[in-house]
Scaffold this active site. Structure first.
Site, PDB file in Angstrom:
ATOM      1  N   HIS A  51      35.852  25.803 -39.150  1.00  0.00           N
ATOM      2  CA  HIS A  51      36.868  24.941 -39.762  1.00  0.00           C
ATOM      3  C   HIS A  51      36.299  24.297 -41.030  1.00  0.00           C
ATOM      4  O   HIS A  51      35.097  24.357 -41.286  1.00  0.00           O
ATOM      5  CB  HIS A  51      37.348  23.868 -38.771  1.00  0.00           C
ATOM      6  CG  HIS A  51      36.295  22.918 -38.307  1.00  0.00           C
ATOM      7  ND1 HIS A  51      35.761  22.940 -37.032  1.00  0.00           N
ATOM      8  CD2 HIS A  51      35.659  21.911 -38.949  1.00  0.00           C
ATOM      9  CE1 HIS A  51      34.856  22.003 -36.923  1.00  0.00           C
ATOM     10  NE2 HIS A  51      34.755  21.349 -38.070  1.00  0.00           N
TER      11      HIS A  51
HETATM   12  P1  TYD Z   1      35.455  20.564 -32.859  1.00  0.00           P
HETATM   13  O1  TYD Z   1      35.296  19.693 -34.051  1.00  0.00           O
HETATM   14  O2  TYD Z   1      36.466  21.680 -32.963  1.00  0.00           O
HETATM   15  O3  TYD Z   1      34.039  21.164 -32.432  1.00  0.00           O
HETATM   16  P2  TYD Z   1      33.223  22.431 -33.007  1.00  0.00           P
HETATM   17  O4  TYD Z   1      33.603  22.597 -34.433  1.00  0.00           O
HETATM   18  O5  TYD Z   1      31.796  22.071 -32.815  1.00  0.00           O
HETATM   19  O6  TYD Z   1      33.558  23.619 -32.214  1.00  0.00           O
HETATM   20  O7  TYD Z   1      35.778  19.648 -31.617  1.00  0.00           O
HETATM   21  C1  TYD Z   1      35.822  20.158 -30.299  1.00  0.00           C
HETATM   22  C2  TYD Z   1      36.822  19.342 -29.521  1.00  0.00           C
HETATM   23  O8  TYD Z   1      36.399  17.980 -29.432  1.00  0.00           O
HETATM   24  C3  TYD Z   1      38.215  19.338 -30.149  1.00  0.00           C
HETATM   25  O9  TYD Z   1      39.160  19.406 -29.096  1.00  0.00           O
HETATM   26  C4  TYD Z   1      38.289  17.988 -30.810  1.00  0.00           C
HETATM   27  C5  TYD Z   1      37.381  17.117 -29.983  1.00  0.00           C
HETATM   28  N1  TYD Z   1      36.706  16.073 -30.772  1.00  0.00           N
HETATM   29  C6  TYD Z   1      36.975  14.739 -30.528  1.00  0.00           C
HETATM   30  O10 TYD Z   1      37.809  14.386 -29.657  1.00  0.00           O
HETATM   31  N2  TYD Z   1      36.335  13.776 -31.256  1.00  0.00           N
HETATM   32  C7  TYD Z   1      35.428  14.100 -32.206  1.00  0.00           C
HETATM   33  O11 TYD Z   1      34.850  13.196 -32.848  1.00  0.00           O
HETATM   34  C8  TYD Z   1      35.157  15.492 -32.466  1.00  0.00           C
HETATM   35  C9  TYD Z   1      34.166  15.908 -33.526  1.00  0.00           C
HETATM   36  C10 TYD Z   1      35.828  16.443 -31.727  1.00  0.00           C
END
Ligand code: TYD
Length: 137
Positions: A51
């Site tokens: 992302h």
């Molecule tokens: P995501 O940012 O997509 O993680 P990665 O890029 O490492 O795979 O986040 C994973 C999940 O966690 C998504 O459902 C959103 C949630 N999340 C939160 O609730 N709070 C946060 O501060 C972050 C970064 C993610």
């Protein structure tokens, strides 16, 4: 140049009882730190991320083990960073498509962020990222 930058933190070393790294917002980090999160127990070779953020600024610190971070900015600049030193951070600017690959099972990614969690700030479709980008290729 991709909109990312390695930051060297000062480590309080010089004895045999470990070392301490202190990081201050608006000092070594060029923004107010509003949120901290960390990712652990990710299997080796797993890749997370996929992302970009519209406005969020982040600094990624691999505080244990090693992680590869692949970054692509809106101009099509691509760079791979290997994070394996807890005294370094990787600044990731806005509109950088990034993925993080766990190079070791024990790796822990600690992240400093400029704002609270906001799903609306995410661009999760690569096609959309390309469409929104200003690249001229
Ligand atoms: P995501 O940012 O997509 O993680 P990665 O890029 O490492 O795979 O986040 C994973 C999940 O966690 C998504 O459902 C959103 C949630 N999340 C939160 O609730 N709070 C946060 O501060 C972050 C970064 C993610």
């Amino acid at each position: 140049m991709v909109n990312c930058e390695v930051i060297d933190f000062k480590a309080n070393k010089g004895n045999n009882i470990g070392y301490l790294v202190a990081i201050e917002g608006n000092n070594q980090i060029k923004f107010d730190i509003k949120r901290v999160y960390y990712i652990l127990e990710t299997p080796k070779s797993a890749v997370r991320g996929f992302h970009a953020h519209r406005e969020l600024l982040q600094v990624l610190i691999c505080i244990r083990g090693s992680i590869a971070v692949d970054c692509e900015d809106i101009n099509g600049n691509i760079k791979r960073y290997i994070l394996g030193d807890p005294t370094q951070g990787l600044f990731v600017g806005k509109m950088v498509w990034h993925t993080m690959e766990w190079l070791s099972e024990d790796a822990v990614l600690f992240v400093l962020a400029s704002d609270f969690y906001n799903e609306d700030d995410y661009i999760r479709q690569y096609d959309k990222f390309i469409t929104l980008s200003e690249r001229r290729t």
